[in-house]
Design a protein around this motif. Structure first.
Motif, PDB file in Angstrom:
ATOM      1  N   PRO A   9       0.830  -1.208   0.000  1.00  0.00           N
ATOM      2  CA  PRO A   9       0.000   0.000   0.000  1.00  0.00           C
ATOM      3  C   PRO A   9       0.868   1.264   0.000  1.00  0.00           C
ATOM      4  CG  PRO A   9      -0.857  -1.602   1.555  1.00  0.00           C
ATOM      5  CD  PRO A   9       0.468  -2.134   1.090  1.00  0.00           C
ATOM      6  N   LEU A  10       0.505   2.218  -0.842  1.00  0.00           N
ATOM      7  CA  LEU A  10       1.270   3.456  -0.968  1.00  0.00           C
ATOM      8  C   LEU A  10       0.598   4.543  -0.133  1.00  0.00           C
ATOM      9  CD1 LEU A  10       1.961   3.370  -4.827  1.00  0.00           C
ATOM     10  CD2 LEU A  10       3.426   2.552  -2.963  1.00  0.00           C
ATOM     11  N   GLU A  11       1.204   4.835   0.995  1.00  0.00           N
ATOM     12  CA  GLU A  11       0.660   5.831   1.907  1.00  0.00           C
ATOM     13  C   GLU A  11       1.424   7.142   1.712  1.00  0.00           C
ATOM     14  OE1 GLU A  11       0.757   4.283   5.838  1.00  0.00           O
ATOM     15  OE2 GLU A  11      -0.337   2.448   5.313  1.00  0.00           O
ATOM     16  N   ALA A  12       0.738   8.116   1.127  1.00  0.00           N
ATOM     17  CA  ALA A  12       1.389   9.357   0.707  1.00  0.00           C
ATOM     18  C   ALA A  12       2.075  10.089   1.857  1.00  0.00           C
ATOM     19  CB  ALA A  12       0.365  10.268   0.037  1.00  0.00           C
ATOM     20  N   ASP A  13       1.398  10.229   2.981  1.00  0.00           N
ATOM     21  CA  ASP A  13       1.973  10.981   4.101  1.00  0.00           C
ATOM     22  C   ASP A  13       3.233  10.303   4.631  1.00  0.00           C
ATOM     23  OD1 ASP A  13      -0.010  12.883   3.933  1.00  0.00           O
ATOM     24  OD2 ASP A  13      -1.269  11.983   5.494  1.00  0.00           O
ATOM     25  N   ALA A  14       3.204   8.976   4.724  1.00  0.00           N
ATOM     26  CA  ALA A  14       4.363   8.246   5.239  1.00  0.00           C
ATOM     27  C   ALA A  14       5.554   8.365   4.284  1.00  0.00           C
ATOM     28  CB  ALA A  14       4.005   6.775   5.453  1.00  0.00           C
ATOM     29  N   ILE A  15       5.285   8.262   2.987  1.00  0.00           N
ATOM     30  CA  ILE A  15       6.373   8.365   2.009  1.00  0.00           C
ATOM     31  C   ILE A  15       6.940   9.778   1.995  1.00  0.00           C
ATOM     32  CG2 ILE A  15       6.972   8.202  -0.441  1.00  0.00           C
ATOM     33  CD1 ILE A  15       4.834   6.020  -0.706  1.00  0.00           C
ATOM     34  N   TRP A  16       6.069  10.781   2.082  1.00  0.00           N
ATOM     35  CA  TRP A  16       6.543  12.157   2.098  1.00  0.00           C
ATOM     36  C   TRP A  16       7.409  12.430   3.330  1.00  0.00           C
ATOM     37  CZ3 TRP A  16       7.501  15.791  -1.126  1.00  0.00           C
ATOM     38  CH2 TRP A  16       7.680  17.114  -0.712  1.00  0.00           C
ATOM     39  N   ALA A  22      12.885  13.225   5.511  1.00  0.00           N
ATOM     40  CA  ALA A  22      13.934  12.727   6.397  1.00  0.00           C
ATOM     41  C   ALA A  22      15.243  12.557   5.635  1.00  0.00           C
ATOM     42  CB  ALA A  22      13.511  11.401   7.029  1.00  0.00           C
ATOM     43  N   VAL A  23      15.132  12.150   4.371  1.00  0.00           N
ATOM     44  CA  VAL A  23      16.322  11.955   3.535  1.00  0.00           C
ATOM     45  C   VAL A  23      16.833  13.285   2.988  1.00  0.00           C
ATOM     46  CG1 VAL A  23      17.186  10.880   1.423  1.00  0.00           C
ATOM     47  CG2 VAL A  23      15.643   9.603   2.923  1.00  0.00           C
ATOM     48  N   ARG A  24      15.889  14.111   2.515  1.00  0.00           N
ATOM     49  CA  ARG A  24      16.235  15.413   1.929  1.00  0.00           C
ATOM     50  C   ARG A  24      15.357  16.493   2.572  1.00  0.00           C
ATOM     51  NH1 ARG A  24      18.980  15.180  -3.057  1.00  0.00           N
ATOM     52  NH2 ARG A  24      18.072  17.174  -3.676  1.00  0.00           N
ATOM     53  N   PRO A  25      15.781  17.016   3.714  1.00  0.00           N
ATOM     54  CA  PRO A  25      14.943  17.987   4.443  1.00  0.00           C
ATOM     55  C   PRO A  25      14.602  19.247   3.649  1.00  0.00           C
ATOM     56  CG  PRO A  25      16.711  17.151   5.847  1.00  0.00           C
ATOM     57  CD  PRO A  25      17.003  16.675   4.458  1.00  0.00           C
ATOM     58  N   LYS A  26      15.432  19.591   2.660  1.00  0.00           N
ATOM     59  CA  LYS A  26      15.207  20.825   1.903  1.00  0.00           C
ATOM     60  C   LYS A  26      14.412  20.599   0.618  1.00  0.00           C
ATOM     61  CE  LYS A  26      19.363  23.107   3.670  1.00  0.00           C
ATOM     62  NZ  LYS A  26      20.641  23.793   3.326  1.00  0.00           N
ATOM     63  N   THR A  27      13.767  19.459   0.505  1.00  0.00           N
ATOM     64  CA  THR A  27      12.945  19.193  -0.673  1.00  0.00           C
ATOM     65  C   THR A  27      11.855  20.254  -0.806  1.00  0.00           C
ATOM     66  OG1 THR A  27      13.321  16.803  -0.487  1.00  0.00           O
ATOM     67  CG2 THR A  27      11.426  17.516  -1.791  1.00  0.00           C
ATOM     68  N   ASP A  28      11.676  20.744  -2.033  1.00  0.00           N
ATOM     69  CA  ASP A  28      10.674  21.765  -2.301  1.00  0.00           C
ATOM     70  C   ASP A  28       9.285  21.264  -1.887  1.00  0.00           C
ATOM     71  OD1 ASP A  28       8.979  23.682  -3.312  1.00  0.00           O
ATOM     72  OD2 ASP A  28       9.810  23.670  -5.340  1.00  0.00           O
ATOM     73  N   PRO A  29       8.600  21.955  -0.974  1.00  0.00           N
ATOM     74  CA  PRO A  29       7.263  21.512  -0.538  1.00  0.00           C
ATOM     75  C   PRO A  29       6.267  21.387  -1.694  1.00  0.00           C
ATOM     76  CG  PRO A  29       8.106  23.218   0.919  1.00  0.00           C
ATOM     77  CD  PRO A  29       9.044  23.151  -0.243  1.00  0.00           C
ATOM     78  N   ALA A  30       6.491  22.143  -2.768  1.00  0.00           N
ATOM     79  CA  ALA A  30       5.583  22.085  -3.905  1.00  0.00           C
ATOM     80  C   ALA A  30       5.602  20.720  -4.585  1.00  0.00           C
ATOM     81  CB  ALA A  30       5.927  23.172  -4.924  1.00  0.00           C
ATOM     82  N   LEU A  31       6.669  19.948  -4.348  1.00  0.00           N
ATOM     83  CA  LEU A  31       6.778  18.636  -4.975  1.00  0.00           C
ATOM     84  C   LEU A  31       5.931  17.575  -4.276  1.00  0.00           C
ATOM     85  CD1 LEU A  31      10.567  18.521  -5.912  1.00  0.00           C
ATOM     86  CD2 LEU A  31       8.610  18.721  -7.443  1.00  0.00           C
ATOM     87  N   ARG A  32       5.259  17.964  -3.200  1.00  0.00           N
ATOM     88  CA  ARG A  32       4.310  17.034  -2.571  1.00  0.00           C
ATOM     89  C   ARG A  32       3.235  16.635  -3.581  1.00  0.00           C
ATOM     90  NH1 ARG A  32       0.912  14.071  -0.640  1.00  0.00           N
ATOM     91  NH2 ARG A  32       0.524  13.721   1.566  1.00  0.00           N
ATOM     92  N   GLU A  33       2.866  17.576  -4.446  1.00  0.00           N
ATOM     93  CA  GLU A  33       1.882  17.289  -5.488  1.00  0.00           C
ATOM     94  C   GLU A  33       2.429  16.288  -6.497  1.00  0.00           C
ATOM     95  OE1 GLU A  33      -0.725  19.688  -8.910  1.00  0.00           O
ATOM     96  OE2 GLU A  33       0.306  20.778  -7.305  1.00  0.00           O
ATOM     97  N   CYS A  81       2.617  10.641  -8.699  1.00  0.00           N
ATOM     98  CA  CYS A  81       3.318   9.366  -8.844  1.00  0.00           C
ATOM     99  C   CYS A  81       2.551   8.236  -8.163  1.00  0.00           C
ATOM    100  CB  CYS A  81       4.729   9.465  -8.271  1.00  0.00           C
ATOM    101  SG  CYS A  81       5.846  10.544  -9.192  1.00  0.00           S
ATOM    102  N   ILE A  82       2.017   8.514  -6.980  1.00  0.00           N
ATOM    103  CA  ILE A  82       1.274   7.488  -6.255  1.00  0.00           C
ATOM    104  C   ILE A  82       0.012   7.107  -7.021  1.00  0.00           C
ATOM    105  CG2 ILE A  82      -0.130   7.088  -4.192  1.00  0.00           C
ATOM    106  CD1 ILE A  82       1.989   8.518  -2.577  1.00  0.00           C
ATOM    107  N   ALA A  83      -0.659   8.113  -7.584  1.00  0.00           N
ATOM    108  CA  ALA A  83      -1.858   7.822  -8.373  1.00  0.00           C
ATOM    109  C   ALA A  83      -1.527   6.933  -9.568  1.00  0.00           C
ATOM    110  CB  ALA A  83      -2.497   9.126  -8.845  1.00  0.00           C
ATOM    111  N   SER A  84      -0.359   7.141 -10.160  1.00  0.00           N
ATOM    112  CA  SER A  84       0.057   6.338 -11.319  1.00  0.00           C
ATOM    113  C   SER A  84       0.467   4.929 -10.912  1.00  0.00           C
ATOM    114  CB  SER A  84       1.220   7.020 -12.045  1.00  0.00           C
ATOM    115  OG  SER A  84       0.853   8.287 -12.551  1.00  0.00           O
TER     116      SER A  84
END
Length: 236
Positions: free
Chosen positions: A62-69, A74-85, A90-93
């Motif tokens: 199961p692909l849980e969006a919040d857990a993966i985000w 945790a791996v890349r703390p400076k990831t652009d928040p806009a990439l949550r979309e 990707c999860i939908a696909s």
């Protein structure tokens, strides 16, 4: 397809620095001149790749969006928040049946004969392997760079297992597509030719532009045009 031994999970390459990476081979194949300019610069993964990579650990489950985000941050703390979309897309696909869970991930492979090393993103229980890409899939087939990656991994696995490796899967996460590529003789020839070209660059020889070099979107376009027929080492 050769069954992939579990003990390679923890392989330690004491002489890894003497091997060239499959990633470098891909860069040389794209444009040896650009590789020459950038060969001493660190290569970092993009935020989009980091997202696709983290999602790949969960394929077949199961692909849980919040857990993966949360894992991405945790791996890349400076990831652009806009990439949550982008992650949601990707999860939908990928949120569909047919994905095989990984028995092993991030497995290092090496060929001492050819002096190359690389990493497999996912290995299934039956020994089939996959590489993860952050690009969309072609209408059919696989990109030249991905065919080169699969061929390089096949070279390594054949030496490590002593068995023929017919091919591997390329997982285009944004489109939720896993596409199998059977390694062809032309792929092996291309890999060897690129390996010779890379070693020539390491010896200080000036590379030439491939006919299909992506010059129009390259930051070194003007610099290359000004180099004329001189050795690149004379211009640096």
């Amino acid at each position: 397809m050769a069954v992939f031994p579990r003990f390679f999970r923890g392989i330690i390459l004491a002489d890894q620095e003497r091997h060239v990476t499959i990633s470098d081979l891909v860069r040389v194949h794209a444009c040896p001149v650009r590789f020459y300019y950038e060969k001493n610069e660190p290569v970092t993964e993009s935020d989009r790749y980091a997202i696709c990579k983290q999602l790949s650990y969960h394929l077949g489950h199961p692909l849980e969006a919040d857990a993966i985000w949360d894992e991405v941050l945790a791996v890349r703390p400076k990831t652009d928040p806009a990439l949550r979309e982008f992650l949601d897309t990707c999860i939908a696909s990928c949120n569909k049946p047919g994905w095989t869970p990984a028995a092993q991930t991030d497995v290092t492979v090496v060929s001492k004969k050819h002096g190359i090393a690389g990493m497999i993103d996912r290995v299934a229980e039956d020994g089939t392997f996959s590489i993860v890409r952050a690009a969309g899939a072609m209408p059919f087939g696989t990109y030249a760079a991905d065919r080169l990656r699969i061929a390089g991994i096949a070279f390594c696995l054949e030496e490590m297992t002593g068995k023929e490796v017919e091919g591997g899967h390329v997982e285009y996460i944004p489109d939720g597509i896993s596409r199998y590529h059977a390694v062809q003789p032309r792929d092996r020839r291309q890999l060897l030719a690129t390996l010779h070209r890379l070693r020539a660059i390491h010896r200080g020889e000036a590379p030439s532009h491939p006919l299909n070099a992506p010059c129009n979107r390259c930051t070194y376009k003007v610099r290359c045009e000004e180099s004329g027929g001189h050795r690149l080492s004379e211009l640096l």
